[in-house]
Structure formats: C-alpha cells, structure tokens
Design a protein around this motif. Structure first.
Motif, mmCIF file in Angstrom:
data_model
loop_
_atom_site.group_PDB
_atom_site.id
_atom_site.type_symbol
_atom_site.label_atom_id
_atom_site.label_comp_id
_atom_site.label_asym_id
_atom_site.label_seq_id
_atom_site.Cartn_x
_atom_site.Cartn_y
_atom_site.Cartn_z
ATOM 1 N N PRO A 242 0.859 -1.183 0.000
ATOM 2 C CA PRO A 242 0.000 0.000 0.000
ATOM 3 C C PRO A 242 0.898 1.238 0.000
ATOM 4 O O PRO A 242 1.725 1.406 0.886
ATOM 5 N N ALA A 243 0.757 2.104 -0.993
ATOM 6 C CA ALA A 243 1.712 3.215 -1.150
ATOM 7 C C ALA A 243 1.008 4.573 -1.185
ATOM 8 O O ALA A 243 1.545 5.532 -1.732
ATOM 9 N N ALA A 244 -0.190 4.647 -0.570
ATOM 10 C CA ALA A 244 -0.928 5.915 -0.583
ATOM 11 C C ALA A 244 -0.253 6.947 0.312
ATOM 12 O O ALA A 244 0.425 6.605 1.288
ATOM 13 N N SER A 245 -0.434 8.210 -0.027
ATOM 14 C CA SER A 245 0.021 9.278 0.866
ATOM 15 C C SER A 245 -1.099 10.279 1.114
ATOM 16 O O SER A 245 -0.923 11.207 1.897
ATOM 17 N N GLU A 246 -2.230 10.085 0.461
ATOM 18 C CA GLU A 246 -3.368 10.992 0.668
ATOM 19 C C GLU A 246 -4.553 10.196 1.190
ATOM 20 O O GLU A 246 -4.819 9.090 0.691
ATOM 21 N N GLU A 247 -5.279 10.784 2.126
ATOM 22 C CA GLU A 247 -6.459 10.096 2.644
ATOM 23 C C GLU A 247 -7.480 9.898 1.526
ATOM 24 O O GLU A 247 -7.625 10.767 0.662
ATOM 25 N N GLY A 248 -8.153 8.752 1.536
ATOM 26 C CA GLY A 248 -9.213 8.508 0.556
ATOM 27 C C GLY A 248 -8.720 8.077 -0.810
ATOM 28 O O GLY A 248 -9.454 8.155 -1.790
ATOM 29 N N GLY A 249 -7.480 7.622 -0.884
ATOM 30 C CA GLY A 249 -6.956 7.138 -2.164
ATOM 31 C C GLY A 249 -6.181 5.842 -1.976
ATOM 32 O O GLY A 249 -5.510 5.672 -0.963
ATOM 33 N N VAL A 250 -6.334 4.928 -2.928
ATOM 34 C CA VAL A 250 -5.524 3.700 -2.895
ATOM 35 C C VAL A 250 -4.463 3.789 -3.978
ATOM 36 O O VAL A 250 -4.756 4.126 -5.126
ATOM 37 N N VAL A 251 -3.214 3.523 -3.582
ATOM 38 C CA VAL A 251 -2.071 3.517 -4.505
ATOM 39 C C VAL A 251 -1.271 2.259 -4.189
ATOM 40 O O VAL A 251 -1.084 1.932 -3.011
ATOM 41 N N VAL A 252 -0.814 1.558 -5.212
ATOM 42 C CA VAL A 252 0.015 0.381 -4.943
ATOM 43 C C VAL A 252 1.404 0.567 -5.540
ATOM 44 O O VAL A 252 1.610 1.398 -6.428
ATOM 45 N N ASN A 253 2.339 -0.219 -5.022
ATOM 46 C CA ASN A 253 3.702 -0.214 -5.547
ATOM 47 C C ASN A 253 4.336 -1.557 -5.171
ATOM 48 O O ASN A 253 3.633 -2.423 -4.642
ATOM 49 N N GLY A 254 5.630 -1.712 -5.380
ATOM 50 C CA GLY A 254 6.255 -3.001 -5.087
ATOM 51 C C GLY A 254 7.488 -2.855 -4.233
ATOM 52 O O GLY A 254 8.172 -1.826 -4.264
ATOM 53 N N MET A 255 7.779 -3.892 -3.433
ATOM 54 C CA MET A 255 8.931 -3.846 -2.524
ATOM 55 C C MET A 255 9.530 -5.256 -2.402
ATOM 56 O O MET A 255 8.795 -6.235 -2.442
ATOM 57 N N SER A 256 10.841 -5.342 -2.263
ATOM 58 C CA SER A 256 11.466 -6.649 -1.958
ATOM 59 C C SER A 256 12.582 -6.445 -0.953
ATOM 60 O O SER A 256 13.176 -5.371 -0.886
ATOM 61 N N ASP A 257 12.881 -7.500 -0.230
ATOM 62 C CA ASP A 257 14.079 -7.508 0.595
ATOM 63 C C ASP A 257 15.258 -7.951 -0.268
ATOM 64 O O ASP A 257 15.066 -8.426 -1.386
ATOM 65 N N TYR A 258 16.458 -7.823 0.299
ATOM 66 C CA TYR A 258 17.665 -8.173 -0.456
ATOM 67 C C TYR A 258 17.587 -9.604 -1.017
ATOM 68 O O TYR A 258 17.942 -9.853 -2.165
ATOM 69 N N ALA A 259 17.081 -10.531 -0.208
ATOM 70 C CA ALA A 259 17.077 -11.945 -0.625
ATOM 71 C C ALA A 259 16.091 -12.220 -1.764
ATOM 72 O O ALA A 259 16.222 -13.230 -2.460
ATOM 73 N N ARG A 260 15.164 -11.402 -1.963
ATOM 74 C CA ARG A 260 14.135 -11.559 -3.007
ATOM 75 C C ARG A 260 13.573 -12.988 -3.006
ATOM 76 O O ARG A 260 13.479 -13.632 -4.054
ATOM 77 N N ASN A 261 13.232 -13.460 -1.804
ATOM 78 C CA ASN A 261 12.835 -14.869 -1.728
ATOM 79 C C ASN A 261 11.351 -15.074 -1.433
ATOM 80 O O ASN A 261 10.949 -16.109 -0.912
ATOM 81 N N GLY A 262 10.515 -14.094 -1.777
ATOM 82 C CA GLY A 262 9.065 -14.249 -1.588
ATOM 83 C C GLY A 262 8.474 -15.227 -2.595
ATOM 84 O O GLY A 262 9.114 -15.572 -3.591
ATOM 85 N N VAL A 263 7.237 -15.651 -2.330
ATOM 86 C CA VAL A 263 6.579 -16.644 -3.189
ATOM 87 C C VAL A 263 6.212 -16.033 -4.546
ATOM 88 O O VAL A 263 6.266 -16.683 -5.571
ATOM 89 N N ASN A 264 5.818 -14.772 -4.518
ATOM 90 C CA ASN A 264 5.379 -14.116 -5.762
ATOM 91 C C ASN A 264 6.433 -13.149 -6.290
ATOM 92 O O ASN A 264 7.299 -12.690 -5.545
ATOM 93 N N SER A 265 6.279 -12.831 -7.553
ATOM 94 C CA SER A 265 7.026 -11.718 -8.149
ATOM 95 C C SER A 265 5.990 -10.760 -8.723
ATOM 96 O O SER A 265 4.936 -11.204 -9.204
#
Ligand SMILES: Cc1cc2nc3c(=O)[nH]c(=O)nc-3n(C[C@H](O)[C@H](O)[C@H](O)COP(=O)(O)OP(=O)(O)OC[C@H]3O[C@@H](n4cnc5c(N)ncnc54)[C@H](O)[C@@H]3O)c2cc1C
Length: 515
Positions: free
Chosen positions: A320-343
């Motif tokens: 969730p990357a919103a900065s204003e109330e009443g708005g939805v914004v998405v973005n992406g994040m990974s840790d160094y290992a990049r070992n999550g299930v999804n890309s």
C-alpha cells in the motif's frame, strides 16, 4: 599496473574463486590484488546458463579516491526532502565542507517503519509519514533497484556512496544491482550519522509550506511542524527542493508562489503478480533454483498506447503506497534476498494530455481521481481492488483466487478494475498482456492477480530550472530529483542531487551566492 580480463564465463553454481585461478593463469604468476568489475547473466541458452565476468587484477592495492575539496566556514544550505536526491545532495555538500539542514516532512526511518507497518497491517494512514514520505523518500520501502537508463558519470558516485554506507559491494559490478528494502534502512541510518557528525542537521516532521523572497531571490523558508502544527521561519538564501513526485500540496504552494512549472505526461496502471517460480522457470528453465529470482522487462505495442512493465520486484510484495487520505495507490517492494513466493511488476499505460487536460494540475487531479475510485472499489478501507487476469480479460468480477495469492497486506476486494482505470488503459492492458505472454511464457497466466492502482509513476509536473540549476523564477531555489521532473528512479534522482550539490559548491566557492 592494472590488467583487465573480459568475457570470462563460469557455469552457474561454480565458485567465484575460480576467477582468481583464471587470472593467475593469464598473468602466469600469483595475483596479489583482484576484483570483479562486471558480472551479468547470459541465459540465452537455458541448457547452458552462464555468469559472464570482467575482472581486474594488479600487483598494487587500488588507489583511494582523493578527498573532495572543502570550503572552510561556508554558509548553511537547506535541503528540503530526504529522498535519494536530497540525501545524496546533502552528503556531497558535507563532503565539500558545507553544512546542510535537511528538512523532511516525514519521520526518521526507525519511526517511519513502525508508522508504515500500522498502515500495512491496520490501514491507519499517516499522510505525513508513509511509503512516499519520510527519511529515504519513496525509495525506502522499495526493491532498491539501482539500474538506470541514464548514462550520467555521477551514477557511479551514487553506487559508491551506497557501498560506503553499508550496501553490498556487488552493486558496483552487477549489471542489475539492487539493495533491498531491509538493507536500505541501515544504509540510511549510516548516512544520517555521517552527515550529523560532519556538521549537518535534520529537521524531521517538518514540512515546507511557503517561502519569502525579495527581488527575485529566496530569503526564508516557512516551515510547519507536522505533529504540532507550529509554524516557523528559517532564513535561507539557498534551498534545494527535492520533494519527490507525491508532494502535491507542495506543488500547489509553489504554483501559488509564482514558481514556473509545466505539466508532464505520465503513465497509470496496475501491479501484476505471478508465482516467482513460474517466472523463474520461464526465464531460466529447470535450473532457475540455482539462480537469483528472475526478473523481466517487457514492452508491448499491440495497442496504439504503449504498455510497459516497470519497477519489477522479483520475490517481492505489492504494498500500500498511498500518501493521501481517501486514495488507494500500490507499488512493489522486496528484501535483499528476493525470496518471496510471488514476483510482481507495475504494468503501465502511457497517458497523454488529451486524456487528462492541458492545465498544470490536470494530470495530478487525474491521478487523484483514479486513486479515489480505487479506494471506493476497495471498500473505502485502503484495501485494494483486485481481479484475476482471466476475469479482467472477460469483464467479470473474480470470485476466487487461483494459484497466485495477493501479497498486498492491507486486504483486497474483488472489484472490476475496468471501472477504476481509464477506458484507454483498460483496452491497452487487455491487448498488451497476451502480447507480452509471447515473450514471457506465463505472463498471461489466468490466475495472475492484478491489483489497482499504480499512479505514482513519475511527477505530473516539472519545476523549471535554468543552466545554473536554479528555478527560473527564484534565485537560490534549486529544484532537484524526480518531483522536479529531472530524474526517474533511485540512482538518477541521487545523481541529480549530487549534480545540484556540485553546482551549489561551485557558486559558493566563486562567491556567486551568499554575498
Ligand atoms: C514503493 C516504491 C518502490 C520503488 N522501487 C524503486 C526501485 O526499486 N528502484 C528505483 O530506482 N526506484 C524505485 N522507486 C522510485 C524511487 O523511489 C524514486 O524515483 C526516488 O525515491 C525519487 O527520489 P527523490 O529524492 O527525487 O524523491 P523522493 O524519494 O520522493 O523523496 C522526496 C522526499 O521529500 C519529502 N517531502 C515532500 N514534500 C515535502 C515538504 N513540503 N517539506 C519537507 N519534505 C517534503 C518527502 O517526505 C520525501 O521524503 C520506488 C518508489 C516506491 C514508492
């Protein structure tokens, strides 16, 4: 003498110590000093994937870079914004003996992390300290990808600064370097300590709300404490404006103060999530487990609007990357290992002024409208509207997830994304996804999850600056980085910060300012 060997190939899984043996064989004597200067993956033949290296070796240790020339007793410079542009600007100023005062509306990274978690998990948004605002700027909760399409010589300085303050040394030679959100946070703390030890200061929870000028020259900044609301005035003849692309209130304030700005085109879209294993298999074949999480970069011209993937996060999460109330914004994040299930990756459609209007803030309003529609579609709780690709293509609301489960932590709601996004974006995405699948098998996986909306791709405005990098409307004000429209991404924004710092240093040295 430094010698260099290029195009050395090692099979995946082979230990890099082999490189030393190869160097010694080439030199016909023991190698004293040796380092990798380039490393990339050649996966054209999936049955024979290779790491390709350039190495340098010599009999003498590497010479240290000479210290930068320092000014003695120089004046203080204000740097507004502590994202990559502001921070690297401040760092370079400090190295030139100039004491910066860094003004940041959000919190220092330790507190910001807690505040942001509150939003990720409990959907409590702090409009002043979030994924966009706070120490480290928009790049803190990111994948920390450092590749850039710009060829600025300062890009190397950026990477060297990151390594000096704790990033892994490999970012200096990998062709697609990344730091990861986990490591970035400690790099930020180390940079802060260095700046403070060398005379710089930080004012967190402090927002620039205006300024005073006289005869076309900056005189003072008007600041507001974002916690108490208290206002103050800070005398400043020189301020770097590195506020990022989401500082909409600041753009409005600048416009109201007569600062020349022009509108810019931008892109909007969604995040698309697949299983990381599927992307790995598609890119590398059965050996994908021996390799780092696979990435991709795709462009489609199947529709009259170009569609492209952007900010791909291998083994990462959608946030969730919103900065204003009443708005939805998405973005992406990974840790160094990049070992999550999804890309995941942003899937963006180029927008034009004909879509949103010619006036300065029409683009910004257009972004805001889409974010509000996403907020409504998500149930007005900062949950994000989602749709499986197969249902998006068939214009129906999804009922169940398939193999891919969304990673967006603030909750998801099945909703029709075609009612949230502009129609031209919907038709472009529908044409692009199967087209991209021709180059990356599985991209059009029916169970791929689309999460809306990705709107903060770039700044909707440019703050005009001249050759001297000062605002064309106000001397002493230096628009800088992505928000001002001079960069895109961490590395180019940071490089722009260094460029501005060098300009300020040159001006002070030549007594062009502060007289
Ligand atoms: C979730 C996410 C993931 C990303 N991943 C990547 C990636 O992997 N690689 C990549 O290259 N790029 C990535 N980006 C983009 C990258 O973060 C930005 O391009 C970069 O941070 C821009 O740097 P900047 O310093 O110009 O602005 P910003 O980083 O936006 O920093 C601006 C700063 O100014 C502060 N500010 C704003 N207004 C005011 C004010 N009025 N007073 C005081 N302070 C103010 C803000 O709080 C903020 O800290 C990502 C962005 C996001 C949001």
């Amino acid at each position: 003498m430094i010698k260099r060997l290029d195009n050395i190939k090692l099979h995946i899984g082979v230990n890099e110590r082999e490189l030393l043996k190869i160097a010694q064989k080439s030199l016909k004597k023991p190698v004293k000093y040796f380092k990798i200067i380039k490393k990339s993956l050649d996966a054209r033949d999936k049955g024979n994937i290779l790491w390709v290296y350039s190495i340098a070796f010599s009999d003498e240790p590497e010479r240290q870079k000479p210290a930068l020339e320092k000014l003695k007793g120089s004046p203080q410079v204000a740097v507004v914004g502590s994202g990559p542009a502001g921070l690297m600007c401040a760092l370079r100023l400090v190295e030139h003996g100039i004491s910066p005062l860094i003004i940041e509306r959000g919190e220092r990274v330790e507190e910001r992390e807690k505040t942001t978690r509150e939003f990720f998990e409990k959907r409590i948004l702090d409009p002043q300290s979030n994924v966009q605002f706070g120490e480290g700027g928009a790049g803190t909760f990111s994948d920390g990808k450092l590749n850039t399409q710009t060829h600025d010589g300062l890009n190397r300085d950026v990477l060297e600064y990151f390594v000096r303050f704790g990033a892994p040394e490999e970012i200096l030679y990998l062709n697609k370097p990344h730091i990861g959100s986990d490591k970035l946070k400690s790099v930020l703390k180390n940079i802060r300590e260095f700046i403070v030890q060398n005379g710089g200061r930080y004012l967190f929870n402090t927002r620039l709300t205006g300024f005073n000028s006289s005869n076309g020259r900056l005189k003072a900044l008007i600041l507001q404490n974002t916690r108490t609301g208290e206002e103050s005035e800070l005398q400043a003849d020189c301020a770097v404006l590195a506020v990022g692309h989401s500082a909409r209130d600041t753009f409005e304030m600048l416009y109201g103060s007569g600062i020349k700005m022009t509108p810019r085109d931008f892109a909007v879209g969604v995040r698309i999530e697949h299983l990381a294993s599927e992307i790995g298999f598609s890119q590398f074949g059965k050996n994908y487990k021996l390799l780092p999480a696979a990435d991709y970069k795709l462009v489609s011209h199947a529709h009259e609007r170009t569609v492209f993937t952007f900010c791909m996060c291998p083994g990462g999460v959608v946030i969730p990357a919103a900065s204003e109330e009443g708005g939805v914004v998405v973005n992406g994040m990974s840790d160094y290992a990049r070992n999550g299930v999804n890309s995941n990756s942003a899937l963006m459609v180029q927008m034009r002024a004909s879509d949103f209007g010619e006036n300065l803030f029409d683009g910004m309003e257009f972004q805001r409208t889409i974010e509000r529609k996403a907020f409504e579609a998500g149930g007005r709780t900062y949950s994000a509207p989602v749709q499986l690709y197969k249902d998006f293509a068939a214009d129906r609301i999804s009922q169940n997830f398939g193999e891919v489960l969304p990673t967006y932590s603030a909750g998801t709601v099945f909703a029709p994304l075609n009612e949230v996004l502009p129609q031209v974006a919907v038709s472009a995405l529908k044409a692009a996804i199967p087209d991209m699948d021709k180059r990356l098998r599985g991209f059009a996986d029916p169970s791929a999850v689309l999460t809306g909306v990705e709107t903060r791709f770039s700044s909707p405005v440019r703050i005009e600056r001249g050759e001297d990098l000062q605002s064309v409307s106000l001397m002493g004000l230096y628009p800088c980085g992505e928000g001002a429209g001079y960069s895109g991404g961490i590395t180019s924004s940071a490089a722009d910060g260094i460029k501005v710092a060098e300009k300020i240093y040159g001006s002070i040295k030549n007594h062009m300012i502060f007289i």
